[in-house]
Motif scaffolding. Structure first.
Motif, PDB file in Angstrom:
ATOM      1  N   ASP A 297      51.755  45.075  42.121  1.00  0.00           N
ATOM      2  CA  ASP A 297      50.491  45.803  42.032  1.00  0.00           C
ATOM      3  C   ASP A 297      50.112  46.472  43.346  1.00  0.00           C
ATOM      4  OD1 ASP A 297      50.221  43.338  43.225  1.00  0.00           O
ATOM      5  OD2 ASP A 297      48.216  42.957  42.468  1.00  0.00           O
ATOM      6  N   TRP A 298      51.093  46.737  44.199  1.00  0.00           N
ATOM      7  CA  TRP A 298      50.790  47.358  45.492  1.00  0.00           C
ATOM      8  C   TRP A 298      50.207  48.758  45.277  1.00  0.00           C
ATOM      9  CZ3 TRP A 298      52.235  44.785  50.150  1.00  0.00           C
ATOM     10  CH2 TRP A 298      51.883  45.468  51.308  1.00  0.00           C
ATOM     11  N   GLU A 299      49.120  49.063  45.998  1.00  0.00           N
ATOM     12  CA  GLU A 299      48.417  50.337  45.928  1.00  0.00           C
ATOM     13  C   GLU A 299      47.893  50.635  44.525  1.00  0.00           C
ATOM     14  OE1 GLU A 299      50.679  53.508  47.544  1.00  0.00           O
ATOM     15  OE2 GLU A 299      50.744  52.672  49.558  1.00  0.00           O
ATOM     16  N   GLY A 300      47.542  49.585  43.800  1.00  0.00           N
ATOM     17  CA  GLY A 300      46.972  49.757  42.478  1.00  0.00           C
ATOM     18  C   GLY A 300      45.469  49.566  42.492  1.00  0.00           C
ATOM     19  N   GLY A 301      44.943  49.040  41.406  1.00  0.00           N
ATOM     20  CA  GLY A 301      43.510  48.791  41.305  1.00  0.00           C
ATOM     21  C   GLY A 301      43.123  47.477  41.983  1.00  0.00           C
ATOM     22  N   THR A 302      41.858  47.085  41.781  1.00  0.00           N
ATOM     23  CA  THR A 302      41.336  45.884  42.425  1.00  0.00           C
ATOM     24  C   THR A 302      40.568  45.037  41.420  1.00  0.00           C
ATOM     25  OG1 THR A 302      41.002  47.221  44.418  1.00  0.00           O
ATOM     26  CG2 THR A 302      40.079  45.011  44.420  1.00  0.00           C
ATOM     27  N   ARG A 303      40.942  43.754  41.333  1.00  0.00           N
ATOM     28  CA  ARG A 303      40.223  42.774  40.528  1.00  0.00           C
ATOM     29  C   ARG A 303      40.084  41.510  41.373  1.00  0.00           C
ATOM     30  NH1 ARG A 303      42.735  40.669  36.716  1.00  0.00           N
ATOM     31  NH2 ARG A 303      40.907  40.015  35.535  1.00  0.00           N
ATOM     32  N   ILE A 304      39.161  41.557  42.327  1.00  0.00           N
ATOM     33  CA  ILE A 304      39.028  40.457  43.285  1.00  0.00           C
ATOM     34  C   ILE A 304      38.582  39.181  42.573  1.00  0.00           C
ATOM     35  CG2 ILE A 304      37.919  39.709  45.411  1.00  0.00           C
ATOM     36  CD1 ILE A 304      37.485  42.600  46.152  1.00  0.00           C
ATOM     37  N   GLY A 305      37.609  39.292  41.673  1.00  0.00           N
ATOM     38  CA  GLY A 305      37.112  38.108  40.985  1.00  0.00           C
ATOM     39  C   GLY A 305      38.186  37.408  40.183  1.00  0.00           C
ATOM     40  N   GLY A 306      38.963  38.168  39.406  1.00  0.00           N
ATOM     41  CA  GLY A 306      40.024  37.564  38.608  1.00  0.00           C
ATOM     42  C   GLY A 306      41.117  36.943  39.460  1.00  0.00           C
ATOM     43  N   CYS A 307      41.469  37.597  40.578  1.00  0.00           N
ATOM     44  CA  CYS A 307      42.514  37.061  41.454  1.00  0.00           C
ATOM     45  C   CYS A 307      42.042  35.801  42.176  1.00  0.00           C
ATOM     46  CB  CYS A 307      42.945  38.125  42.459  1.00  0.00           C
ATOM     47  SG  CYS A 307      43.781  39.539  41.717  1.00  0.00           S
ATOM     48  N   LEU A 308      40.782  35.771  42.605  1.00  0.00           N
ATOM     49  CA  LEU A 308      40.255  34.550  43.222  1.00  0.00           C
ATOM     50  C   LEU A 308      40.180  33.411  42.215  1.00  0.00           C
ATOM     51  CD1 LEU A 308      37.403  35.817  45.585  1.00  0.00           C
ATOM     52  CD2 LEU A 308      39.752  35.176  46.158  1.00  0.00           C
ATOM     53  N   HIS A 309      39.881  33.736  40.967  1.00  0.00           N
ATOM     54  CA  HIS A 309      39.878  32.711  39.920  1.00  0.00           C
ATOM     55  C   HIS A 309      41.280  32.116  39.758  1.00  0.00           C
ATOM     56  CE1 HIS A 309      39.010  30.622  36.190  1.00  0.00           C
ATOM     57  NE2 HIS A 309      40.044  31.236  35.630  1.00  0.00           N
ATOM     58  N   ALA A 310      42.311  32.970  39.772  1.00  0.00           N
ATOM     59  CA  ALA A 310      43.684  32.474  39.669  1.00  0.00           C
ATOM     60  C   ALA A 310      44.050  31.608  40.868  1.00  0.00           C
ATOM     61  CB  ALA A 310      44.645  33.653  39.537  1.00  0.00           C
ATOM     62  N   PHE A 311      43.606  31.993  42.060  1.00  0.00           N
ATOM     63  CA  PHE A 311      43.903  31.189  43.239  1.00  0.00           C
ATOM     64  C   PHE A 311      43.192  29.841  43.176  1.00  0.00           C
ATOM     65  CE2 PHE A 311      42.705  29.716  47.473  1.00  0.00           C
ATOM     66  CZ  PHE A 311      43.939  29.622  48.080  1.00  0.00           C
ATOM     67  N   ASN A 312      41.913  29.831  42.825  1.00  0.00           N
ATOM     68  CA  ASN A 312      41.167  28.574  42.745  1.00  0.00           C
ATOM     69  C   ASN A 312      41.727  27.647  41.683  1.00  0.00           C
ATOM     70  OD1 ASN A 312      39.346  29.264  44.791  1.00  0.00           O
ATOM     71  ND2 ASN A 312      38.004  30.343  43.363  1.00  0.00           N
TER      72      ASN A 312
END
Length: 418
Positions: A297-312
């Motif tokens: 997903d390099w240089e793509g869109g941004t879904r910070i909330g969903g990615c932080l949920h996956a990390f947590n």
């Protein structure tokens, strides 16, 4: 299978040749332009014609530009290549250093220097040589120019750097360190002047003396080294900053004696990717090439909330033990729901000993937390700092162990409450 249409050159073959050289300049400036796009561009110009400058511009734009962040580089190379005299003069004045006298400095726009170097890098006129009798003065000017150039490079925005400056900045980042202080743990080790009494060792010594307790044994806290966890945004708006930060992170991960127990690295755009194992590769280019191949997903869109949920959910309990420090590198411009982002940031903050947010947007003097994503994230960080230059990363090494440093958080939180 569709039949291949043979390529027929335009009536004036020099135009096709110029388009080819223009494509090479775009490739040198960083755009992914291959032979297929060149062929498509020649065919498109043949079909659209070459009667209006703006039509010609947008025809080539449709063939060579595939991402929003490439538009500015394309526009600058186009103006320079297709003979805008005033733009050429501006480029030349920016590429040549002013050694003698005082020259008005013009601040380059984003990626402007890379466009200039792509076309003028091999054809810059040489500076006049000093006369032999002024040799001592010449050496003094060269030395001062070198020092000032390094100092200027430290404070220069990563997006404002030319190709040569980016290469030199990467070498400077490889020499930076990110030291950390050890943490006292609940476990203790023997000490002559500790504050805690070691009851077991004291009793064992007394048994050797027939049960008589002659002296007490003491303990001091055992030191432990925390983990460093880095969450790096690789979306389109953060791509250039992410590359430089990952170079810095590779140097930290391979630096012996820095104090970190282990360095864990994750990239995120529309999904979370663990690139920790790639940082173990000693060659930085090979390490980042492998990390880029895995992060689709390099240089793509941004879904910070969903990615932080996956990390947590999947990684926080594995990597955030032992008093881990979390570096979050992102501009905070998110497509997800602000409520989800706020909840996941709060959970991440509670799991880490310190959560430090590096935001390249903080380089602007008039920055204010107006975006919904930034407003949701800001209350849940311990420190909010800029991350757009070598100097900002260098300053991070001085404050990462300082629990009292909050960066710009206090000022921006005051703006939120107004």
């Amino acid at each position: 299978m569709a039949e291949q249409i043979p390529l027929t050159l335009p009536e004036h073959p020099r135009l096709a040749q110029n388009i080819l050289h223009f494509a090479r300049a775009l490739r040198r400036a960083g755009l992914p332009v291959g032979p297929g796009r060149v062929v498509d561009a020649v065919r498109a110009v043949e079909a659209a014609g070459f009667t209006d400058r703006m039509d010609f511009y947008w025809t080539l734009h449709a063939c060579f530009v595939s991402r929003p962040e490439q538009r500015l580089v394309f526009a600058q190379v186009f103006r320079l290549y297709w003979r805008d005299p005033r733009y050429l003069e501006h480029m030349m004045s920016m590429m040549l250093p002013a050694v003698r006298g005082v020259q008005e400095e013009k601040r380059a726009q984003s990626a402007e220097k890379r466009a200039a170097q792509a076309l003028l890098g091999d054809a810059l006129p040489d500076l006049p040589e000093e006369p032999p009798e002024e040799e001592a003065t010449k050496i003094e000017v060269d030395a001062s120019f070198t020092v000032s150039r390094e100092e200027r490079l430290k404070s220069l925005d990563f997006e404002q750097m030319s190709t040569e400056e980016i290469a030199e900045a990467k070498r400077m980042l490889a020499r930076l360190t990110l030291p950390v202080k050890p943490l006292p743990s609940r476990r203790g080790i023997a000490s002559l002047r500790g504050r805690r009494i070691d009851g077991r060792r004291s009793l064992r010594a007394a048994l050797r003396q027939g049960g008589e307790l002659r002296e007490l044994a003491y303990l001091k806290p055992r030191e432990k080294w925390p983990n460093l966890v880095v969450l790096c945004d690789i979306s389109g708006s953060m791509s250039q900053y992410s590359r430089m930060v990952l170079h810095f992170l590779h140097a930290v991960a391979n630096r012996k004696g820095a104090g970190w127990a282990r360095v864990h690295a994750f990239t995120f755009g529309t999904r979370l990717t663990n690139i920790t194992r790639h940082l173990a590769t000693r060659d930085v280019d090979a390490a980042l090439r492998a990390a880029g191949a895995e992060a689709q997903d390099w240089e793509g869109g941004t879904r910070i909330g969903g990615c932080l949920h996956a990390f947590n959910r999947d990684w926080s309990r594995r990597v955030l033990g032992q008093g881990a420090v979390v570096l979050l590198i992102t501009d905070g411009l998110d497509r997800d729901d602000a409520g989800l982002l706020g909840r996941e940031m709060q959970r991440l903050h509670l799991s880490a000993r310190r959560l430090i947010w590096l935001n390249p947007l903080l380089r602007w003097d008039g920055f204010a937390p107006k975006a919904a994503g930034i407003r949701a994230m800001l209350p849940h960080v311990d420190s909010f700092r800029a991350g757009h230059s070598i100097a900002s990363l260098e300053a991070l090494g001085e404050v990462i162990s300082s629990t009292g440093d909050s960066g710009e958080k206090a000022r921006l939180m005051a703006l939120l409450q107004e």
